[in-house]
Design a protein around this motif. Structure first.
Motif, PDB file in Angstrom:
ATOM      1  N   PRO A 101       0.786  -1.231   0.000  1.00  0.00           N
ATOM      2  CA  PRO A 101       0.000   0.000   0.000  1.00  0.00           C
ATOM      3  C   PRO A 101       0.823   1.288   0.000  1.00  0.00           C
ATOM      4  O   PRO A 101       0.462   2.218  -0.727  1.00  0.00           O
ATOM      5  CB  PRO A 101      -0.843  -0.120   1.256  1.00  0.00           C
ATOM      6  CG  PRO A 101      -0.884  -1.557   1.556  1.00  0.00           C
ATOM      7  CD  PRO A 101       0.373  -2.163   1.038  1.00  0.00           C
ATOM      8  N   PRO A 102       1.906   1.372   0.773  1.00  0.00           N
ATOM      9  CA  PRO A 102       2.647   2.648   0.769  1.00  0.00           C
ATOM     10  C   PRO A 102       3.224   2.985  -0.609  1.00  0.00           C
ATOM     11  O   PRO A 102       3.217   4.146  -1.014  1.00  0.00           O
ATOM     12  CB  PRO A 102       3.771   2.436   1.774  1.00  0.00           C
ATOM     13  CG  PRO A 102       3.468   1.210   2.501  1.00  0.00           C
ATOM     14  CD  PRO A 102       2.490   0.431   1.747  1.00  0.00           C
TER      15      PRO A 102
ATOM     16  N   LEU B  73       8.505  -2.670   6.419  1.00  0.00           N
ATOM     17  CA  LEU B  73       7.145  -2.544   5.899  1.00  0.00           C
ATOM     18  C   LEU B  73       6.175  -3.466   6.631  1.00  0.00           C
ATOM     19  O   LEU B  73       5.049  -3.089   6.938  1.00  0.00           O
ATOM     20  CB  LEU B  73       7.183  -2.892   4.409  1.00  0.00           C
ATOM     21  CG  LEU B  73       5.969  -2.548   3.605  1.00  0.00           C
ATOM     22  CD1 LEU B  73       5.698  -1.080   3.694  1.00  0.00           C
ATOM     23  CD2 LEU B  73       6.186  -2.962   2.181  1.00  0.00           C
ATOM     24  N   PHE B  74       6.655  -4.674   6.907  1.00  0.00           N
ATOM     25  CA  PHE B  74       5.787  -5.665   7.541  1.00  0.00           C
ATOM     26  C   PHE B  74       5.293  -5.154   8.888  1.00  0.00           C
ATOM     27  O   PHE B  74       4.106  -5.175   9.178  1.00  0.00           O
ATOM     28  CB  PHE B  74       6.568  -6.960   7.723  1.00  0.00           C
ATOM     29  CG  PHE B  74       5.784  -8.073   8.338  1.00  0.00           C
ATOM     30  CD1 PHE B  74       4.936  -8.832   7.558  1.00  0.00           C
ATOM     31  CD2 PHE B  74       5.899  -8.360   9.681  1.00  0.00           C
ATOM     32  CE1 PHE B  74       4.211  -9.858   8.122  1.00  0.00           C
ATOM     33  CE2 PHE B  74       5.177  -9.387  10.251  1.00  0.00           C
ATOM     34  CZ  PHE B  74       4.329 -10.134   9.466  1.00  0.00           C
ATOM     35  N   ASP B  75       6.226  -4.647   9.687  1.00  0.00           N
ATOM     36  CA  ASP B  75       5.836  -4.153  11.010  1.00  0.00           C
ATOM     37  C   ASP B  75       4.958  -2.923  10.896  1.00  0.00           C
ATOM     38  O   ASP B  75       4.011  -2.748  11.657  1.00  0.00           O
ATOM     39  CB  ASP B  75       7.086  -3.833  11.834  1.00  0.00           C
ATOM     40  CG  ASP B  75       7.960  -5.058  11.997  1.00  0.00           C
ATOM     41  OD1 ASP B  75       7.388  -6.142  12.163  1.00  0.00           O
ATOM     42  OD2 ASP B  75       9.188  -4.932  11.924  1.00  0.00           O
TER      43      ASP B  75
ATOM     44  N   GLU C 157       2.895  -2.270   8.575  1.00  0.00           N
ATOM     45  CA  GLU C 157       1.535  -2.666   8.220  1.00  0.00           C
ATOM     46  C   GLU C 157       0.806  -3.258   9.409  1.00  0.00           C
ATOM     47  O   GLU C 157      -0.391  -3.082   9.564  1.00  0.00           O
ATOM     48  CB  GLU C 157       1.569  -3.694   7.082  1.00  0.00           C
ATOM     49  CG  GLU C 157       1.816  -3.098   5.718  1.00  0.00           C
ATOM     50  CD  GLU C 157       0.788  -2.046   5.365  1.00  0.00           C
ATOM     51  OE1 GLU C 157      -0.403  -2.250   5.646  1.00  0.00           O
ATOM     52  OE2 GLU C 157       1.180  -1.007   4.813  1.00  0.00           O
ATOM     53  N   LEU C 158       1.553  -3.951  10.247  1.00  0.00           N
ATOM     54  CA  LEU C 158       0.905  -4.550  11.419  1.00  0.00           C
ATOM     55  C   LEU C 158       0.436  -3.483  12.385  1.00  0.00           C
ATOM     56  O   LEU C 158      -0.499  -3.685  13.139  1.00  0.00           O
ATOM     57  CB  LEU C 158       1.872  -5.484  12.136  1.00  0.00           C
ATOM     58  CG  LEU C 158       2.062  -6.844  11.487  1.00  0.00           C
ATOM     59  CD1 LEU C 158       2.959  -7.692  12.357  1.00  0.00           C
ATOM     60  CD2 LEU C 158       0.750  -7.545  11.277  1.00  0.00           C
TER      61      LEU C 158
ATOM     62  N   LYS D 287      -0.828  -0.628  11.617  1.00  0.00           N
ATOM     63  CA  LYS D 287      -1.962   0.145  11.104  1.00  0.00           C
ATOM     64  C   LYS D 287      -3.251  -0.229  11.842  1.00  0.00           C
ATOM     65  O   LYS D 287      -3.452  -1.383  12.201  1.00  0.00           O
ATOM     66  CB  LYS D 287      -2.141  -0.150   9.622  1.00  0.00           C
ATOM     67  CG  LYS D 287      -1.112   0.516   8.755  1.00  0.00           C
ATOM     68  CD  LYS D 287      -1.670   1.792   8.209  1.00  0.00           C
ATOM     69  CE  LYS D 287      -0.711   2.653   7.463  1.00  0.00           C
ATOM     70  NZ  LYS D 287       0.685   2.498   7.612  1.00  0.00           N
TER      71      LYS D 287
ATOM     72  N   PHE E 219      -7.396  -0.413  11.985  1.00  0.00           N
ATOM     73  CA  PHE E 219      -8.518  -0.545  11.062  1.00  0.00           C
ATOM     74  C   PHE E 219      -9.822  -0.422  11.824  1.00  0.00           C
ATOM     75  O   PHE E 219      -9.926  -0.876  12.958  1.00  0.00           O
ATOM     76  CB  PHE E 219      -8.469  -1.900  10.369  1.00  0.00           C
ATOM     77  CG  PHE E 219      -7.335  -2.021   9.395  1.00  0.00           C
ATOM     78  CD1 PHE E 219      -7.527  -1.729   8.070  1.00  0.00           C
ATOM     79  CD2 PHE E 219      -6.083  -2.395   9.809  1.00  0.00           C
ATOM     80  CE1 PHE E 219      -6.494  -1.818   7.176  1.00  0.00           C
ATOM     81  CE2 PHE E 219      -5.044  -2.484   8.929  1.00  0.00           C
ATOM     82  CZ  PHE E 219      -5.258  -2.198   7.586  1.00  0.00           C
TER      83      PHE E 219
END
Lengths: 989, 513
Positions: free
Chosen positions: B450-451, B475-477, B479-480, B482, B484
């Motif tokens: 997404p970024p 990136l993985f961290d 995203e975690l 984020k 929702f």
């Protein structure tokens, strides 16, 4: 006032009058002195004016007349309580003449006279009443005996015979006398006969009456005798009920009442939608699906495309009329004040600092080269550090040794505990881990210290208690499912008791597992031979799935289910016990039962229990896929997963948040493990969860809490790992297929997957040093080259079209594997290729692949494979050739015109301000003006009424004064006459 | 076993501690010292306790002044037992020092490091309490020289001890004397590569704390006075250490001069280290930096990280020393290859490119070629790198407004049959990138991360300058972390492993048969 009362009518009447009058006016010549002409102030063309002239005299006279009729009469009757009502017939009717009036009155009089039926029967027409009721009525109901008295003699002449009457009243003529047998009767005889006859008739009547009376009395008595027989049953029942307990009775009564009412009032159907036809249902279903699909696509687009217009909208601030729409902002942004903190650092928002940062400033790179240590020494250093840490630990241990010897039993227990956790693999079970600790704390104080000693004795007893408890639980659950909260606390207590026991129980299977895995290691060679048998076994297994009917097992399952969540610690083991040694479909049905029996609607905390079950299931799947060594095991694991997958969906649907948390934790942990050895492709116990994620969550979303991290994880695997053996390449292909699955709807670009395919093709191709084709890391140029390159002629070989489970456990790359790799990767490549048909960049993405495909020695491959691969290559080439490129342009937006402020044009100009107002305001305004008008009118009327009353009063006064004066004059006159006569008398004297 | 050994070592260290205290308390136990020194021969792996004991003993002795021999000139050597004892102590001290230095080469890494620290500590003690009593500042250069000879070993890599040594180079006197000593012992005809690496590393550490240049001194004269300089061997009642940056620079130049004569470019690791040293530390100190030009230019052709480092050096020369380098941009252009993602220097490269291309006087075609190449690379890059490349691209588009036509052409667009840009062309200016468009951005807009997709979309909308700083976390961290609002689920319940509509895994894998 009077006028206001019947204004409507008067208005209507006025118009009628006016019309009539107009006609009259046209006929008659108006007296010009009576006409008053109203001056017109504003002349409006085409407008008919009603009030251009008026007749003041006439209208005044009319008004006065009206007042006389209304106010005048009212005034006359003022202070007078009685009224005079004229009831004479036809007196008020103007249509009748005096003659007619008289005739009518006479006729009415006659009619009244006529209504008397028998002038001879005295008091016959009078109806006697007693207290408002006629005596007749009273007697009729109260005393049946005297009822028929008058009714019976309904005869014409008061009960006398017709013969008698005709003879008595009208007889006596000469002609009739001859008819008599015994000659003419004397009057005296006649009267006697009359009396006797009437007496006789009375007696007869009396007798008849008494008979009927007797009969009725008899009937009454008989009824009274019957009465107990009729009501007897109900009474007996009532008594028996009273004997019973009150509560029960009430309940039953209620039931009875209820049933009775139900029987009494027919049950009404609840109002609901009409029964849907299949067609309608299908249609609704379809609509729902479409709706979901639309939502999904919305999410797929991502927020950056949606947010752009939203920002513009939000900028709806004040805008001056001179605004040129050039986004020029006049001191809109808040200016910041430069200030410094204690350390002399500026207190400035970060974004401003960013603006002032210079690109030429010397950067600090953390890419490792600035360190003294070179790449290879990194590990050494790590070791050193670890050693140092060890040393320091040792020192600490020195101090602790004495304490330790004291608490040996305790630490032992803890060690077991940690081991136990290790074994669990710590999969997303932080929560459970906490629970562990909590329980152990509870238990520590009394149990843990002596558990070691007593555990043997306890075990047996605990098993017994456990059994008892299970039975109890079964009962309780059948009785009431609501009280599980209490059980929970009780469970916790017992859980702490069972703590040591559990630990022991857990270690045992672990050992078993180790043994088995060891055994497998040694058996690798044998496996290959026995593999075929295994496969046969699994075929049997699959077939037996369909007709699994072991009821004994099912019973067993039921028992286990009922006690599943009794112990928090044992849940995982329970699940394992429940599912182990069963066929996949049996597992599925067992799980289904378990989930059903803990449905969230049945008890409050079932939802939480189910989410814990989800975690245990994850653990179970993880354990299932750990260390799979041969094909059979892999197939079995996948079969089980296939059956269990829907339940994952059910569980996560019931508890979205916590299950998501578990899954994310799990993935995170897998990722941490992966980071530790980032050159090694994770095994199936990680990869299977990517599949699970795609089954549970939408993969097409722009951003999703679960799918996005897992996709990133997968792409990291493909980016970082080394692919140089069958193990890694097969798993790489597995991941690539999953990535394809993730992106098939959204058609997203995952470079690592495409790069991986490029790498695989590179390994397949016969690359030469002269015309190199670039590869992208992790594949390296001229390294591991040709490991997938086919060297022998295999054109006659039969190859399946799909990768198979055995490829996941392949030890060394064989020709079959090489061919399949090429086939599968090129078919996948085509699908990736098709995903980007609409992009111009397709060419630069896929060109290297095509070139690599061109380097493959097709003559060595089987015909079928060659056919497919060349077709794909041809297809890609052709579609790239016909591709056209148009330079990128943004949509040309029109130059913004200056904002023109249009004049405020009203559709209908009424001149009144009300048209601009809102509806409510206009209504309010209208009512206000109306009220004002009415008020004015009413006041005027009142004033006029007052004037009228005053005039009437003054008239009366004048009149009475005149009369009085007349009378005084009369008196004076008479007095003067008298005086004159007196004077005359005096003078005559 | 391990536990037994641990216990043993603990016992040993306790014993040693007892012995040391006994020895220091009374001369009765003088033999303890001999015993301790004897134990060096018995031990093979872990010298740490021994070293610590020695350190304790001799620091104390030095402090007490027990080692000071009263040598009166023109007098016979004193033969009193007192003098004998002192002499014996001196001998022991020397042997202890040699043992310590031997330990730097041998044994476990931890004990090697401890040996180094012990040597330095003893050096410090000696500096503070010199063997010959003197009033001025004294630095035991001989000890340092001995230490350096050990560190500059030709057989073994000494990177761990040298790295540890960095904590001592912070002291100004160590730095100055170190450079001096190094310049005296450095001369060697044909050193081994290991020697060269050790040498370069040591020099690198010596220069770790910045040596102020003259211009700076003029400016910051007062500041330096105020600032507390860290001195290893200084003490309160002695003359302060005269720190002279000019001298330091001279020695550093001399050290580099020796190194220049060696075949530095022979092995890639040595080469890299030399370049790194040159670029990161030495460049501002050199008297004649343009003498390094030849080396840098040669290194530019080596490829990979070496040329990247060389490029940084050349950039420095171009910017500060007026050197003209002909086809520097083409070299930079050639470095943008997919292989760059595997190296650790990609961030450095991105930064360099950003600086290089920030000039507004560059021809459009050149910058356009860079833009095109960067976007091509972003298509195959891992997400984190793609984000970095996009940031660079944003900067390019922002600084060179003419490049706007690559994302939105104002003229009437003509249909083309292919991309006019030639990826294979080595010269950036001839790559015909200006006629092309950045179609790659459209593909990147559909990136799975997404970024990256958001960045590409933002770039298409309006290029704004971006900070080239890498993201704080992977990136993985990210995203975690984020948040929702809702957790969407598939709307169709899976009937098995087979996902509806989208199943691809089972299309390519036969896993259940």
């Amino acid at each position: 006032m009077a006028k206001a009362k019947n204004k409507r009518n008067s208005k209507l009447a006025d118009t009628v009058h006016a019309k009539r009058r107009e006609k009259e006016i046209n006929k008659k010549k108006l007296n010009p002195f009576e006409v008053h002409i109203n001056r017109e102030k504003i002349k409006v063309l085409g407008k008919k004016s009603k009030h251009d002239k008026g007749l003041p005299g006439v209208s005044r006279a009319k008004a006065i007349k009206k007042r006389k009729e209304t106010l005048g009469t009212e005034m006359r009757l003022m202070n007078k309580t009685n009224t005079f009502i004229d009831r004479r017939i036809g007196e008020k009717n103007n249509h009748l003449s005096a003659e007619d009036r008289m005739v009518a009155r006479f006729a009415a009089e006659r009619a009244r006279q006529h209504s008397k039926k028998s002038i001879y029967n005295l008091a016959d027409d009078e109806i006697l009443t007693h207290r408002g009721q006629t005596l007749e009525q009273i007697e009729k109901f109260d005393d049946p005996r005297s009822s028929d008295d008058e009714n019976e003699d309904g005869g014409k002449f008061g009960g006398l015979d017709d013969d008698f009457v005709s003879e008595g009243h009208f007889g006596g003529g000469i002609l009739s006398k001859t008819d008599l047998k015994d000659g003419a009767k004397s009057h005296k005889d006649l009267i006697e006969q009359l009396i006797a006859e009437s007496k006789k008739r009375k007696a007869e009547k009396q007798k008849e009456k008494e008979q009927t009376l007797d009969l009725t009395e008899k009937l009454d008595n008989e009824w009274k005798d019957l009465q107990p027989v009729v009501f007897k049953k109900a009474r007996v029942e009532n008594e028996s009920i009273i004997d019973k307990l009150l509560s029960q009775a009430e309940k039953k009564n209620q039931d009875y009442d209820k049933m009775m009412r139900e029987l009494k009032f027919e049950k009404r159907g609840t109002p609901s939608d009409g029964l849907k036809t299949d067609e309608k249902q299908a249609k609704e279903e379809k609509e729902k699906m479409e709706q979901w699909e639309r939502e999904r696509q919305q999410r797929m687009l991502g927020d950056f495309e949606l947010s752009a217009p939203a920002i513009q909208k939000s900028a709806g601030k004040h805008r001056s009329a001179d605004d040129l729409d050039d986004n020029f902002e006049l001191e809109d942004e808040k200016e910041f004040m430069l200030a410094y903190d204690k350390d002399g650092k500026p207190l400035v928002p970060e974004k401003i600092l960013k603006d002032y940062s210079v690109p030429n400033a010397k950067p600090k790179f953390d890419d490792g080269i600035s360190d003294t240590s070179s790449e290879d020494n990194d590990d050494d250093e790590d070791d050193n550090e670890e050693e140092e840490e060890d040393d320091s630990d040792d020192d600490e241990d020195d101090v602790k040794t004495e304490d330790e010897s004291d608490n040996k039993s305790k630490t032992n227990g803890e060690e077991n505990f940690t081991k136990d956790e290790m074994k669990r693999g710590k999969i997303g079970m932080n929560k459970n881990g906490l629970l562990h600790i909590k329980n152990s704390e509870d238990g520590d104080s009394d149990d843990n210290s002596n558990d070691e000693v007593e555990s043997d004795d306890k075990e047996s007893s605990q098993i017994e208690t456990q059994k008892k408890k299970d039975q109890k639980l079964l009962q309780r659950e059948s009785n009431s499912k609501g009280s599980s909260v209490d059980e929970e606390s009780a469970d916790q207590q017992e859980a702490s008791k069972n703590f040591a026991n559990n630990i022991k129980g857990k270690i045992v299977p672990k050992n078993r597992f180790e043994e088995s895995s060891d055994g497998e290691d040694s058996d690798v060679e044998d496996n290959e031979q026995s593999e075929k048998e295994m496969i046969d076994d699994f075929k049997d297994l699959k077939e037996s799935d369909e007709e699994s009917e072991d009821e004994v097992m099912m019973k067993d399952v039921d028992e286990k289910i009922s006690s599943f969540f009794d112990l928090k610690l044992a849940e995982g083991d329970n699940l394992k016990e429940l599912l182990s040694e069963k066929t996949p479909s049996q597992q599925a049905s067992a799980l289904q039962k378990l989930i059903k029996s803990y449905d969230p609607s049945l008890a409050e905390n079932n939802k939480e229990l189910l989410s814990r079950l989800f975690a245990h299931l994850l653990q179970y799947i993880n354990d299932l896929f750990i260390g799979l060594k041969n094909e059979g095991e892999i197939i079995k694991s996948f079969l089980i997963f296939d059956k269990l997958a829907p339940f994952f969906y059910d569980l996560s649907k019931t508890n979205k948040v916590s299950t998501k948390k578990f899954l994310v934790e799990l993935i995170k942990e897998k990722h941490d493990n992966f980071k530790k050895r980032h050159r090694l492709v994770p095994d199936l116990d990680t990869l299977i969860f990517f599949k699970l994620v795609s089954l549970l969550y939408p993969t097409s979303d722009f951003r999703h809490p679960v799918t996005t991290p897992s996709l990133i994880f997968m792409s990291e695997i493909l980016t970082n790992c080394r692919f140089n053996d069958a193990y890694s390449i097969s798993r790489g292909l597995y991941i690539t297929a999953l990535i394809l699955e993730y992106t098939v709807l959204s058609k997203r670009l995952v470079p690592s997957a495409i790069n991986f395919l490029r790498g695989v093709l590179y390994l397949c191709a016969n690359t030469s040093i002269l015309y190199p084709v670039q590869v992208i890391p992790p594949f390296r140029f001229h390294k591991d080259v040709k490991i997938l390159n086919l060297e022998h002629d295999c054109s006659t070989m039969e190859v399946e079209s799909k990768m198979a489970a055995k490829d996941l456990v392949l030890k060394s790359i064989d020709n079959n594997f090489k061919i399949k790799c090429l086939l599968v990767s090129s078919t996948m490549l085509k699908e990736f290729f098709d995903n980007f048909n609409d992009l111009e960049a397709q060419q630069c993405i896929f060109e290297p692949h095509i070139r690599l495909l061109g380097r493959i020695d097709f003559e060595l491959y089987p015909k079928k494979v060659v056919c497919i691969v060349t077709k794909i290559m041809q297809y890609m080439k052709e579609s790239l050739e016909v591709k056209t490129y148009t330079p990128m342009t943004t949509e040309k937006h029109k130059p913004k015109a200056l904002r023109l402020y249009e004049p405020d044009i009203q559709e209908i100009f009424t001149g009144s301000k009300s048209s601009k107002l809102s509806r409510e305001e206009a209504e309010r305004r209208r009512l206000k003006t109306k009220y004002k008008k009415e008020m004015k009118g009413a006041l005027r009327e009142i004033r006029r009424d007052k004037a009228y009353i005053a005039s009437v009063k003054i008239k009366q006064k004048i009149q009475s004064d005149n009369i009085r004066r007349e009378k005084v004059k009369q008196i004076y006159k008479e007095a003067s006459i008298q005086q004159g006569e007196l004077n005359k008398l005096k003078r005559t004297k | 076993m391990a536990a037994v050994q641990q216990n043993l070592s603990k016992m040993v260290s306790a014993q040693l501690r007892n012995k040391a205290t006994e020895f220091l308390n009374s001369r009765k136990h003088a033999n303890n010292l001999a015993d301790i020194l004897q134990m060096f021969e018995a031990e093979t792996e872990n010298y740490t306790p021994l070293l610590l004991t020695i350190e304790v003993i001799f620091t104390d002795l030095l402090k007490r002044g027990d080692l000071i021999q009263d040598v009166v000139p023109l007098k016979l050597i004193d033969c009193s037992p007192e003098a004998e004892y002192t002499k014996w102590l001196r001998e022991c001290y020397e042997t202890a020092l040699t043992r310590t230095l031997e330990c730097v080469k041998r044994g476990r890494t931890s004990s090697r490091l401890q040996a180094l620290v012990t040597a330095c500590k003893l050096m410090q003690a000696e500096g503070k309490h010199p063997l010959e009593s003197s009033l001025g500042y004294f630095f035991p250069s001989v000890r340092l020289k001995n230490l350096f000879t050990v560190l500059l070993d030709s057989e073994t890599l000494m990177s761990a001890p040298i790295a540890r040594f960095q904590e001592f180079t912070e002291y100004r006197d160590v730095q100055q004397y170190g450079l001096k000593v190094l310049s005296t012992i450095a001369y060697k005809k044909s050193p081994t590569s290991i020697y060269m690496q050790n040498y370069l590393e040591l020099l690198d550490k010596l220069l770790a704390s910045e040596i102020p240049t003259e211009t700076k001194i003029k400016f910051k004269d007062r500041d330096i006075d105020e600032k507390e300089e860290k001195i290893l061997c200084g003490s309160e009642n002695k003359a302060p250490f005269p720190y002279n940056p000019g001298v330091c620079r001279r020695y550093a130049n001399r050290c580099w001069g020796f190194a220049c004569q060696w075949p530095l470019c022979g092995e890639s690791r040595t080469h890299r280290r030399a370049l790194l040293l040159l670029v990161e530390r030495l460049m501002p100190l050199l008297a004649k930096p343009h003498l390094a030009t030849d080396m840098l230019c040669d290194s530019l052709d080596a490829g990979g990280p070496i040329s990247m480092l060389a490029l940084q050096g050349v950039l420095e020369l171009v910017r500060r020393h007026n050197i003209d380098y002909p086809d520097m941009y083409d070299r930079l252009y050639a470095m943008f290859e997919p292989e760059m993602f595997a190296t650790r220097y990609k961030k450095r490269l991105l930064h360099l490119a950003d600086v290089f291309l920030s000039s507004t006087h560059l021809p459009e075609g050149l910058v356009a070629a860079f833009a095109k190449r960067v976007s091509r690379l972003a298509l195959v890059a891992p997400p984190e790198d793609a984000a970095g490349l996009l940031q660079l691209l944003a900067n390019l588009l922002h600084r060179h407004p003419a490049l706007k036509r690559m994302i939105c052409l104002d003229d009437t667009p003509a249909l083309m049959s292919g991309d006019p840009y030639v990826m294979e062309e080595t010269s950036a200016e001839r790559a015909r990138a200006l006629g092309s468009s950045l179609w790659e951005l459209r593909a990147l807009r559909r990136h799975a991360a997404p970024p990256v997709a958001a960045a590409a979309a933002a770039l298409l909308a309006a290029p704004r300058p971006a900070d080239l700083a890498p993201p704080d976390q992977a990136l993985f961290d990210a995203e975690l972390k984020k948040r929702f609002k809702t957790i969407e689920m598939n709307f169709a319940r899976p009937q098995g492993m087979h996902a509806q509509n989208v199943e691809r895994l089972l299309q390519y894998w036969e896993l259940m048969a």
